[in-house]
Design a protein around this motif. Structure first.
Motif, PDB file in Angstrom:
ATOM      1  N   LEU B 306     -39.036 -42.421 -51.723  1.00 15.20           N
ATOM      2  CA  LEU B 306     -38.140 -42.758 -52.656  1.00 15.20           C
ATOM      3  C   LEU B 306     -36.641 -42.843 -52.498  1.00 15.20           C
ATOM      4  O   LEU B 306     -36.194 -43.427 -53.225  1.00 15.20           O
ATOM      5  N   THR B 307     -36.244 -42.406 -51.491  1.00 15.60           N
ATOM      6  CA  THR B 307     -34.944 -42.418 -51.121  1.00 15.60           C
ATOM      7  C   THR B 307     -34.410 -43.581 -50.715  1.00 15.60           C
ATOM      8  O   THR B 307     -33.196 -44.186 -50.652  1.00 15.60           O
ATOM      9  N   GLY B 308     -35.403 -44.694 -50.124  1.00 17.34           N
ATOM     10  CA  GLY B 308     -34.843 -46.054 -50.222  1.00 17.34           C
ATOM     11  C   GLY B 308     -34.238 -46.062 -48.719  1.00 17.34           C
ATOM     12  O   GLY B 308     -33.722 -46.904 -48.452  1.00 17.34           O
ATOM     13  N   PHE B 309     -34.443 -45.112 -47.790  1.00 23.04           N
ATOM     14  CA  PHE B 309     -33.853 -45.301 -46.260  1.00 23.04           C
ATOM     15  C   PHE B 309     -34.742 -45.943 -45.606  1.00 23.04           C
ATOM     16  O   PHE B 309     -34.313 -46.648 -44.596  1.00 23.04           O
ATOM     17  N   SER B 310     -35.984 -45.508 -45.555  1.00 25.06           N
ATOM     18  CA  SER B 310     -37.141 -46.067 -44.887  1.00 25.06           C
ATOM     19  C   SER B 310     -37.653 -47.400 -45.342  1.00 25.06           C
ATOM     20  O   SER B 310     -37.562 -48.543 -44.553  1.00 25.06           O
ATOM     21  N   TRP B 311     -37.973 -47.125 -46.379  1.00 28.53           N
ATOM     22  CA  TRP B 311     -38.634 -48.742 -47.121  1.00 28.53           C
ATOM     23  C   TRP B 311     -37.516 -49.158 -47.980  1.00 28.53           C
ATOM     24  O   TRP B 311     -36.862 -48.460 -48.684  1.00 28.53           O
TER      25      TRP B 311
END
Lengths: 386, 382
Positions: B306-311
């Motif tokens: 959910l942090t959006g750093f990987s996806w």
């Protein structure tokens, strides 16, 4: 046999009384399946934002920007100067910046070989590498288009032009995941990982609460002080529940979502079943070693969170330090991953995966080591209570 | 001082603070999580991902061309950082067997007309087959063979019309560890606090000594005192853990530290405060000690996504984007990546700090409300 039945009925009554068992398994699994399959639903991200600083603003550069914007991977965001673009890259708003220098078009006309400069924030790994790939492709295409035009003007025929522009071509084959589906790649391992987590925790919880609330004596009374039947009865029910969850998961992944799978789905079902029983064994071992629910469940949580990293499906285990590599073997998920790769990706069947099957079966023997301890704890409740 | 409002307030907060501190340090389960996960895991994760770069992936070569050009290509591939030529096979079948054995993680195949095509000025083709079991194998195979291809092309091709210069400023080698660890470090703070404080809250409720029952001398007042008194305990403990995780651990592990210490401290102050009230709010649903693990352990990996750093952010569905605003880690992890690893300033992370401040206020109010409700319920029972 009758005693076994009594234990199972007793366990069912517990489930009815405390919904946490069903919530902690079925609901959690359903939620996670829903999450991973919808969150990663796109498979491959598209329209990754790419910052552009166009200082030339000529037909050539405008065309480049339009083309880059038109690719499936990229979406262009324009910036008036580099400082602003760099700030946004640092913020993670964009993962890359491409700078088109002033006088680019004129330089191309005069054969002065102008230079594109691009910056990629690789802290955003996937977004960064996709943008990197997209920009590089577009630069090569632009360069090729200019060269092609020049050569055509010189009167070189099409065949030789292509030979000169692209002397070597690499044909990439991706067996096992031909569409480069990141979503499938990640959910294929994340979801079994969640399943392992649920199993370890719930088994510890189930056996631990008997101790915590002192109901273990009652359980042993029912079986006539026979710990094997007591454990067997509880385990039978849990195995049934978890196998149901595991099989549903495999059907969702390979039947419904149609993620690529070589060979028969039967191997994956066997794999899932082995994951279930080996994870149960680990859970039982932990609560047997430390028959205090509050400690055991903390240990179980610490253990099962590690499994995701140690299964080696993102960073391969051989890239980890030597001392850590061996540790990977104590996680059932690691062996599940191996069997998936062998049977599901390469379709090698039994010949390729028998060692891993043996590994997973070996897990089932570790609880034997703590059987006696668990029996005593169940009978006398002789463990630190506070 | 003693009888003033502020004096009372201070005495009450101090009382609650001491009581909570005593509870925490006499709880073995909490201490395991606190020390092992809070202090051990950051180091362990650093150790696991220490060599964030996969090097010398073994590949098999099937060279049917066997010409000068293909042999040079193979030598150069072997010399790349990404790949190493482990085996040379006579036939494709042999190589496929090796791939299935997992003794190699890729195959490079030169068809028999490779050299002829190159000499005749036609496009020469070569094929690569990647082991897709980890995308890093694929990436290595692709990058290794493309670097050599570009180099080879330069020998043959007419001069390029444009050139390019690439910069990967914050993570030059595409290191997997720099990318992952930056985010995991902050997440560890949040998760350890959440599981820890939920265990404490669950235990209190199990033993029917809910901390929501306000100290007798408060006579019904002072929900804020309980929240702040308890919060101060976690705040202090986890600010300590936070300083350890964000400054000492990176120093031990040789991890990039580009942010200034004071900036990081400010970020931590925002993040930890946010986490405290986040944990208080959500732990009010935990009625028994262990259920937090049974029901919510799966949230840790989900928070990472959910942090959006990987996806990438742009690919996250709207619904899940909304859900991600529930967690402090969504802002905290990003802020730490941008501040510490990308070397930004407080200015860079200002929107994230504002978001955390808003979250803190919302969660403070919510945790007070839940305390109030619980207190009423407990009183009614008594």
């Amino acid at each position: 046999m009758r005693k076994l039945y009594v234990v199972i009925r007793r366990e069912l009554a517990i489930w009815r009384k405390r919904p946490v068992y069903i919530a902690g398994s079925v609901l959690v699994m359903a939620f996670c399946t829903l999450f991973y399959l919808t969150f990663l639903g796109k498979g491959v991200p598209d329209d990754v934002p790419i910052g552009i600083v166009d200082m030339d603003n000529s037909t050539l550069t405008r065309n480049f920007v339009r083309q880059l914007d038109a690719t499936q991977l990229g979406k262009v965001i324009r910036y008036p100067d580099f400082a602003m673009a760099r700030e946004d890259m640092q913020k993670g708003v964009i993962t890359s910046v491409c700078v088109l220098p002033e006088g680019m078009y004129a330089d191309v006309q005069a054969h002065r070989k102008p230079c594109f400069t691009f910056y990629v924030n690789t802290l955003y790994f996937l977004g960064g590498s996709l943008a990197y790939k997209d920009i590089l492709t577009m630069i090569n295409l632009t360069s090729g288009a200019i060269q092609k035009e020049e050569m055509m003007m010189k009167g070189i025929d099409e065949q030789s032009i292509i030979g000169q522009l692209r002397p070597i071509d690499i044909d990439v084959h991706m067996p096992g995941n031909p569409t480069m589906n990141y979503g499938g790649y990640l959910s294929n391992m994340m979801l079994p990982g969640v399943l392992e987590m649920i199993i370890v925790i719930l088994i510890i919880y189930s056996f631990g609460t008997e101790l915590k609330y002192g109901t273990s004596v009652h359980l042993l009374e029912k079986t006539g002080n026979d710990i094997v039947t007591a454990i067997g009865g509880k385990m039978a029910l849990y195995t049934l529940l978890f196998t149901f969850l595991a099989f549903s998961l495999e059907f969702i992944l390979y039947g419904w979502m149609k993620f690529p799978l070589q060979g028969s789905v039967g191997w994956m079902l066997l794999n899932a079943f082995l994951l279930v029983i080996s994870s149960e064994a680990v859970g039982l071992f932990i609560i047997g070693c430390v028959p205090v629910l509050r400690f055991a469940i903390s240990i179980g949580a610490l253990y099962s969170v590690m499994a995701f990293s140690m299964s080696g499906f993102t960073l391969p285990v051989e890239a980890m330090p030597a001392g850590i590599q061996g540790l990977a073997a104590i996680f059932p998920l690691r062996h599940y991953y191996h069997i998936y790769v062998q049977c599901g990706m390469f379709g090698t069947g039994f010949a390729g995966c028998w060692k891993e099957i043996v590994h997973l079966l070996l897990f089932c023997f570790i609880p034997l080591a703590v059987m006696l301890r668990l029996h005593k704890a169940y009978l006398y409740q002789n463990y630190p209570k506070k | 001082m003693k009888d003033t409002y502020f004096g009372n307030w201070l005495t009450d907060v101090w009382g609650v603070f001491c009581r909570e501190l005593k509870t925490i340090f006499s709880d073995g389960g909490f201490l395991i999580i606190f020390f092992v996960a809070g202090f051990g895991y950051p180091l362990l994760y650093n150790l696991i991902y220490r060599n964030g770069v996969l090097e010398d992936t073994p590949i098999a070569i099937v060279d049917e061309a066997d010409c000068q050009a293909s042999r040079r290509y193979i030598r150069e591939v072997d010399a790349t950082r990404e790949l190493s030529v482990a085996r040379k096979c006579a036939t494709m079948n042999e190589a496929i067997d090796l791939l299935k054995d997992r003794s190699v993680n890729g195959i490079m195949y030169f068809p028999s007309d490779f050299g002829d095509d190159l000499a005749a000025g036609r496009t020469a083709k070569l094929s690569i087959y990647a082991d897709m079991s980890s995308f890093l194998y694929y990436k290595n195979l692709l990058m290794g063979s493309e670097f050599v291809m570009l180099d080879e092309i330069n020998r043959v091709q007419v001069e390029k019309a444009v050139c390019y210069e690439e910069n990967l400023p914050y993570n030059r080698t595409f290191s997997y560890s720099i990318f992952l660890i930056s985010a995991i470090l902050m997440l560890i703070i949040q998760q350890v606090m959440f599981y820890g404080s939920s265990m404490i809250a669950g235990t209190a409720r199990e033993e029917h000594r809910s901390f929501a029952t306000l100290p007798g001398n408060l006579s019904g007042y002072g929900i804020g005192r309980v929240a702040i008194g308890r919060g101060a305990v976690y705040w202090l403990l986890f600010l300590g853990v936070g300083i350890y995780i964000t400054t000492i651990v990176p120093a031990i592990c040789g991890f990039p530290q580009r942010g200034s210490f004071w900036d990081i401290l400010i970020l931590l102050a925002f993040f930890v405060t946010d986490c405290v009230f986040f944990c208080f709010t959500w732990s009010s649903f935990i009625t028994r000690r262990e259920t937090v693990f049974v029901l919510l352990l799966f949230m840790s990996p989900i928070c990472i996504f959910l942090t959006g750093f990987s996806w990438p952010d742009c690919a996250i569905p709207r619904f899940w984007k909304m859900i991600s605003y529930i967690f402090p880690s969504t802002f905290g992890c990003k802020a730490f990546i941008n501040l510490n690893t990308a070397g930004g300033s407080l200015n860079t992370i200002q929107p994230l700090l504002v978001a955390m401040a808003i979250q803190t206020m919302v969660y403070y109010v919510l945790s007070c409300i839940s305390l109030y409700i619980e207190n009423k319920a407990v009183q009614r029972k008594v």
